[in-house]
Scaffold this motif. Structure first.
Motif, short mmCIF file in Angstrom:
data_model
loop_
_atom_site.label_atom_id
_atom_site.label_comp_id
_atom_site.label_asym_id
_atom_site.label_seq_id
_atom_site.Cartn_x
_atom_site.Cartn_y
_atom_site.Cartn_z
N ILE A 1 29.41 38.91 47.20
CA ILE A 1 30.09 39.25 48.44
C ILE A 1 30.47 37.97 49.17
N GLY A 2 31.74 37.88 49.54
CA GLY A 2 32.25 36.69 50.20
C GLY A 2 32.72 35.60 49.25
N GLU A 3 32.45 35.76 47.95
CA GLU A 3 32.85 34.73 46.98
C GLU A 3 34.35 34.78 46.75
N LYS A 4 34.93 33.62 46.54
CA LYS A 4 36.36 33.52 46.26
C LYS A 4 36.64 33.86 44.81
N LEU A 5 37.63 34.73 44.59
CA LEU A 5 38.04 35.09 43.24
C LEU A 5 38.95 34.01 42.67
N PRO A 6 39.15 34.00 41.34
CA PRO A 6 40.11 33.05 40.76
C PRO A 6 41.51 33.27 41.33
N THR A 7 42.36 32.28 41.19
CA THR A 7 43.74 32.40 41.66
C THR A 7 44.50 33.42 40.82
N GLU A 8 45.67 33.83 41.30
CA GLU A 8 46.50 34.77 40.53
C GLU A 8 46.82 34.18 39.16
N ARG A 9 47.13 32.90 39.11
CA ARG A 9 47.46 32.27 37.83
C ARG A 9 46.26 32.30 36.89
N GLU A 10 45.08 31.99 37.42
CA GLU A 10 43.87 31.99 36.59
C GLU A 10 43.54 33.39 36.09
N LEU A 11 43.71 34.39 36.96
CA LEU A 11 43.45 35.77 36.53
C LEU A 11 44.44 36.21 35.46
#
Length: 226
Positions: A29-39
Motif C-alpha cells: 500500500i502506497g508503493e509506486k508501481l512500474p512506469t507504463e513503459r516498464e509495465l
C-alpha cells in the motif's frame, strides 16, 4: 476498428491481471508501481493498452495516478460496515433510485474532460463486452465514473458502498436471470444517453435517463416490469 476492439480487450485482460496482483500484495500500500513503459515491457503489451488498464484500475479506486510522480497502490476498500452484507439487492436498487439521478446531475455540473474521457472508456468497454461478467464489470465502472465526476467524497463513498452489493452471488443470479440481448441493448442505449447528456451539460436529461435506467433494472430484476 478491429484493432481498437483488440486493444480494449487486451486492456481488460491486463486490468484483470494487475487487479489480481494488487490483491495478492505484489505492491505494498502506497508503493509506486512500474512506469507504463516498464509495465508494457513486462507484460508484452503496447503502452496504450497499459494506459487503458490503469485508467480502469484508477476508476475502481485500486490505484492513484499523479502527473509527474507516477502510479501508486491504494489501500484496499475497507471492510463492509456492520450489516452491509445483509442489505438486499432490492433495497440497494431503491436507494440507487434516490441517489443516482441527483448524482449524475451534479456530475453534469462538475465533470472535467478527464472525467468524460473515463466515462467514454467505460462505455466502449460495455459496447465490446463479450459476456455478462465483462459487461457488468464495465457497467459498474461507468456508474463509478459518474460518482467520481461529482468530485464529492461523500457521494463517491456512498455510491461505492452500494456498488459492493453487485459483487455478491445473489445480485449476479438476479442479473443473469434477466439477461437477454434485448434488455442488454436497452441498458446500453441508456448508458450512451447518459454519457451524452453529461457531454452536453444537460442536467435535466441526465437525471431523467438515469431514473429511467434504474427503474428498468428494478423492473427486470424483481419482476415489476410494466
Amino acid at each position: 476498428m478491429a484493432q481498437d476492439v483488440a486493444e480494449r480487450r487486451g486492456a481488460m485482460a491486463l486490468r484483470n491481471l494487475l487487479a489480481r496482483e494488487l490483491r495478492e500484495n505484489r505492491w505494498a500500500i502506497g508503493e509506486k508501481l512500474p512506469t507504463e513503459r516498464e509495465l508494457g515491457l513486462r507484460y508484452g503489451v503496447a503502452r496504450n493498452t497499459v494506459r487503458r488498464a490503469l485508467e480502469a484500475l484508477e476508476a475502481e479506486g485500486l490505484i492513484t495516478r499523479h502527473v509527474g510522480r507516477g502510479t501508486f497502490r491504494n489501500a484496499p476498500p475497507g471492510a463492509a460496515p456492520a450489516g452491509e452484507e445483509e442489505l438486499s439487492p432490492s433495497d440497494v436498487v431503491e436507494c440507487r433510485l434516490m441517489l443516482e439521478p441527483e448524482m449524475i446531475s451534479l456530475a453534469v455540473a462538475r465533470a472535467t474532460q478527464g472525467d468524460i474521457a473515463r466515462m467514454l472508456e467505460c462505455l466502449r468497454g460495455t459496447d465490446d463486452a463479450a459476456d455478462l461478467p465483462g459487461f457488468e464489470q464495465w457497467d459498474a465502472a461507468l456508474h463509478d465514473a459518474f460518482a467520481l465526476a461529482t468530485h464529492n467524497g461523500a457521494i463517491i463513498a456512498m455510491s461505492r458502498s452500494l456498488a459492493r452489493v453487485r459483487e455478491r452471488t445473489d445480485w449476479g443470479q438476479l442479473k443473469a436471470r434477466g439477461n437477454t440481448a434485448e434488455r442488454r441493448a436497452t441498458l446500453q442505449a441508456q448508458h450512451h444517453a447518459m454519457v451524452e447528456a453529461v457531454r452536453q451539460r444537460d442536467r435535466m436529461e441526465a437525471r431523467r435517463v438515469m431514473r429511467e435506467h434504474i427503474l428498468f433494472v428494478q423492473g427486470y430484476m424483481f419482476g415489476d416490469e410494466g
